[in-house]
Design an enzyme around this catalytic site. Structure first.
Site, PDB file in Angstrom:
ATOM      1  N   HIS A  28       5.037 -12.282  -3.499  1.00  0.00           N
ATOM      2  CA  HIS A  28       4.258 -11.339  -4.315  1.00  0.00           C
ATOM      3  C   HIS A  28       4.561 -11.550  -5.794  1.00  0.00           C
ATOM      4  O   HIS A  28       5.731 -11.517  -6.193  1.00  0.00           O
ATOM      5  CB  HIS A  28       4.599  -9.891  -3.942  1.00  0.00           C
ATOM      6  CG  HIS A  28       4.158  -9.503  -2.560  1.00  0.00           C
ATOM      7  ND1 HIS A  28       3.041  -8.741  -2.325  1.00  0.00           N
ATOM      8  CD2 HIS A  28       4.670  -9.781  -1.339  1.00  0.00           C
ATOM      9  CE1 HIS A  28       2.893  -8.555  -1.020  1.00  0.00           C
ATOM     10  NE2 HIS A  28       3.873  -9.174  -0.393  1.00  0.00           N
ATOM     11  N   ASP A  30       4.073  -9.518  -8.235  1.00  0.00           N
ATOM     12  CA  ASP A  30       4.718  -8.323  -8.806  1.00  0.00           C
ATOM     13  C   ASP A  30       6.049  -8.029  -8.131  1.00  0.00           C
ATOM     14  O   ASP A  30       6.693  -7.024  -8.447  1.00  0.00           O
ATOM     15  CB  ASP A  30       3.778  -7.108  -8.736  1.00  0.00           C
ATOM     16  CG  ASP A  30       3.232  -6.832  -7.341  1.00  0.00           C
ATOM     17  OD1 ASP A  30       3.061  -7.788  -6.556  1.00  0.00           O
ATOM     18  OD2 ASP A  30       2.962  -5.663  -7.026  1.00  0.00           O
ATOM     19  N   GLU A 218       5.193  -5.766  10.584  1.00  0.00           N
ATOM     20  CA  GLU A 218       6.416  -5.696   9.777  1.00  0.00           C
ATOM     21  C   GLU A 218       7.076  -4.359  10.065  1.00  0.00           C
ATOM     22  O   GLU A 218       8.086  -4.276  10.762  1.00  0.00           O
ATOM     23  CB  GLU A 218       6.062  -5.831   8.292  1.00  0.00           C
ATOM     24  CG  GLU A 218       7.255  -5.687   7.350  1.00  0.00           C
ATOM     25  CD  GLU A 218       6.832  -5.622   5.885  1.00  0.00           C
ATOM     26  OE1 GLU A 218       5.655  -5.374   5.593  1.00  0.00           O
ATOM     27  OE2 GLU A 218       7.724  -5.806   5.022  1.00  0.00           O
ATOM     28  N   ASP A 307       8.835 -13.327   0.214  1.00  0.00           N
ATOM     29  CA  ASP A 307       8.234 -11.998   0.035  1.00  0.00           C
ATOM     30  C   ASP A 307       8.399 -11.535  -1.417  1.00  0.00           C
ATOM     31  O   ASP A 307       7.482 -11.679  -2.199  1.00  0.00           O
ATOM     32  CB  ASP A 307       8.798 -10.977   1.035  1.00  0.00           C
ATOM     33  CG  ASP A 307       7.795  -9.865   1.360  1.00  0.00           C
ATOM     34  OD1 ASP A 307       6.615  -9.993   0.976  1.00  0.00           O
ATOM     35  OD2 ASP A 307       8.190  -8.881   2.009  1.00  0.00           O
TER      36      ASP A 307
HETATM   37  O1  LIG Z   1       6.602  -6.665   2.531  1.00  0.00           O
HETATM   38  C1  LIG Z   1       5.627  -6.039   2.107  1.00  0.00           C
HETATM   39  N1  LIG Z   1       4.857  -5.306   2.967  1.00  0.00           N
HETATM   40  C2  LIG Z   1       3.767  -4.611   2.572  1.00  0.00           C
HETATM   41  N2  LIG Z   1       3.384  -4.563   1.289  1.00  0.00           N
HETATM   42  C3  LIG Z   1       4.115  -5.224   0.383  1.00  0.00           C
HETATM   43  C4  LIG Z   1       5.247  -5.978   0.730  1.00  0.00           C
HETATM   44  N3  LIG Z   1       5.769  -6.502  -0.381  1.00  0.00           N
HETATM   45  C5  LIG Z   1       4.983  -6.109  -1.390  1.00  0.00           C
HETATM   46  N4  LIG Z   1       3.996  -5.337  -0.935  1.00  0.00           N
HETATM   47  C6  LIG Z   1       2.942  -4.673  -1.708  1.00  0.00           C
HETATM   48  O2  LIG Z   1       1.998  -5.628  -2.136  1.00  0.00           O
HETATM   49  C7  LIG Z   1       1.571  -5.291  -3.442  1.00  0.00           C
HETATM   50  C8  LIG Z   1       0.849  -6.451  -4.108  1.00  0.00           C
HETATM   51  O3  LIG Z   1       1.680  -7.535  -4.337  1.00  0.00           O
HETATM   52  C9  LIG Z   1       2.839  -4.804  -4.104  1.00  0.00           C
HETATM   53  O4  LIG Z   1       2.583  -4.021  -5.243  1.00  0.00           O
HETATM   54  C10 LIG Z   1       3.471  -3.994  -2.986  1.00  0.00           C
HETATM   55  O5  LIG Z   1       2.997  -2.662  -3.001  1.00  0.00           O
HETATM   56 ZN   LIG Z   2       4.649  -9.137   1.639  1.00  0.00          ZN
END
Ligand SMILES: O=c1[nH]cnc2c1ncn2[C@@H]1O[C@H](CO)[C@@H](O)[C@H]1O
Ligand SMILES: [Zn+2]
Length: 380
Positions: A28, A30, A218, A307
């Site tokens: 990600h 961000d 997950e 991740d």
């Molecule tokens: O492991 C995860 N599972 C679900 N959502 C996630 C995970 N990591 C990050 N984000 C979500 O994806 C958005 C966009 O990149 C992030 O802002 C976060 O809210």
């Molecule tokens: Zn993710």
């Protein structure tokens, strides 16, 4: 001393793991900022909500705050990174540093995702967000090349599963498919927000012959994976680690796959596994007990991913380092995961094949032969 024919290379050390060509499908944007950059950007935009304004302390804060055992609490930390990613300059810098950091870590191909809808607070349009991030990736690739490192980065556009903009984001991804965006994803809290809420987006992308992955399996188990595959038609599973719930290992070691696990393996559905992230959100208790060991043994299409490098204080090398240490994986195993990932990427087949044959395999062959010329090989 005579030696047996067969693989004799010792386990890779940290330097070899870093130099090995790696492929990253689940990262990600961000969730991967340099801590110092978060501080710089917060100062520049006047964001006063950071818990720390010292880069090192902030990095520690993110790792500890994300270490909460729950996906919902883990996701709260993204409020800070998103808060400082609201201008074109900020987005371009973060994307550029992302590409440079991955290249420095030996990643040769990456698909990096972010949710454009989370970057509109400073007045940018969805279009401008995508253009800024793309510009950043191109800049990062160029700067990496100037330092002798080669990387290609594609973007995945994510829609947030609790929101209602998935179709719009899917259309945005499709509009940019020839300019740096290689696919689509949905992310965010899993429980209570099944992927079928966004069927219109997935059906649209299928009609357009486009690609998508879905965060599923997950925090929530088999129903989420089943929906992602059989209702939504996902090409890959973001995490998918809970497929383990459909695999039975008897006391004598014999293994039985349920219908869904068999489907996932038979159809070679890629699993974007993220070991360290799973430890933090409570999806797995430890590296040793992480399902990746069994999934690799059973020849699922398993891949290794970061991740969120900031929240987990990790990198591809660190993830592989933990797996080498825990499961005794060698360079052949690393190559297997890497080829799996490259096969599963969303870029065209001919490019994937060339990456496998001309970049990944030669890279591993080079590393696998190093022991032959090392001091210990001569003296022992
Ligand atoms: O492991 C995860 N599972 C679900 N959502 C996630 C995970 N990591 C990050 N984000 C979500 O994806 C958005 C966009 O990149 C992030 O802002 C976060 O809210
Ligand atoms: Zn993710």
């Amino acid at each position: 001393m005579t030696s047996q024919p067969g693989p004799t290379a010792p386990l890779p050390d940290a330097d070899q793991i870093r130099r090995a060509p790696k492929v990253l499908l689940h990262d990600h944007l961000d969730g991967g900022l340099r801590p110092g950059t978060v501080v710089d950007l917060a100062r520049a935009c006047g964001y006063e909500g950071l818990p720390e304004y010292d880069g090192d302390k902030l990095g520690t804060w993110f790792r500890e705050a994300a270490d909460s055992g729950s996906l919902e609490r883990y996701l709260e930390t993204f409020a800070h990174t998103c808060a400082v990613m609201q201008t074109s300059d900020a987005l371009r810098r973060v994307a550029s540093e992302c590409a440079q950091d991955l290249a420095e870590d030996g990643v040769v191909y990456a698909e990096v995702r972010y949710a454009p809808e989370q970057h509109l607070d400073g007045g940018l349009s969805l279009e401008e967000v995508v253009r800024a991030v793309n510009a950043g990736f191109r800049e990062g690739e160029r700067l990496a090349r100037e330092k002798g490192r080669r990387i290609r980065v594609g973007a995945l556009l994510t829609a947030m599963r609790h929101a209602a903009r998935a179709l719009e984001i899917a259309e945005l991804a499709n509009a940019h498919r020839d300019s740096g965006v290689v696919g689509f994803d949905i992310a965010g809290a899993e429980a209570g927000y099944p992927p079928t809420r966004h069927l219109d987006a997935f059906e649209y992308l299928k009609r357009e012959n486009n690609h998508f992955t879905i965060h599923a399996g997950e925090a929530f188990g088999l129903p989420s994976i089943w929906q992602a595959l059989q209702w939504c038609g996902a090409d890959r599973l973001g995490h998918g680690v809970r497929i383990i719930d459909d695999i039975d290992v008897a006391e004598d070691g014999s293994v039985t796959l349920g219908r869904l696990a068999a489907y996932v393996r038979d159809k070679r559905i890629p699993l974007e596994l993220c070991p360290s992230s799973n430890l933090q959100t409570g999806a797995a208790p430890s590296y040793a007990e992480h399902p990746i060991g069994l999934l690799r043994r059973l020849h699922f299409r398993a891949t290794v991913n970061t991740d969120n490098r900031l929240m987990s204080g990790t990198s591809m090398s660190r993830e592989f380092g933990a797996l080498v240490e825990t499961f005794g994986y060698g360079l052949d195993d690393m190559q297997w995961f890497t080829v799996n990932a490259m096969k599963s990427a969303f870029i065209p087949f001919d490019e994937r094949l060339a990456m496998i044959n001309d970049v990944i395999k030669p890279g591993y062959a080079e590393l696998k032969s190093e022991w032959l010329f090392s001091q210990t090989a001569v003296t022992s």
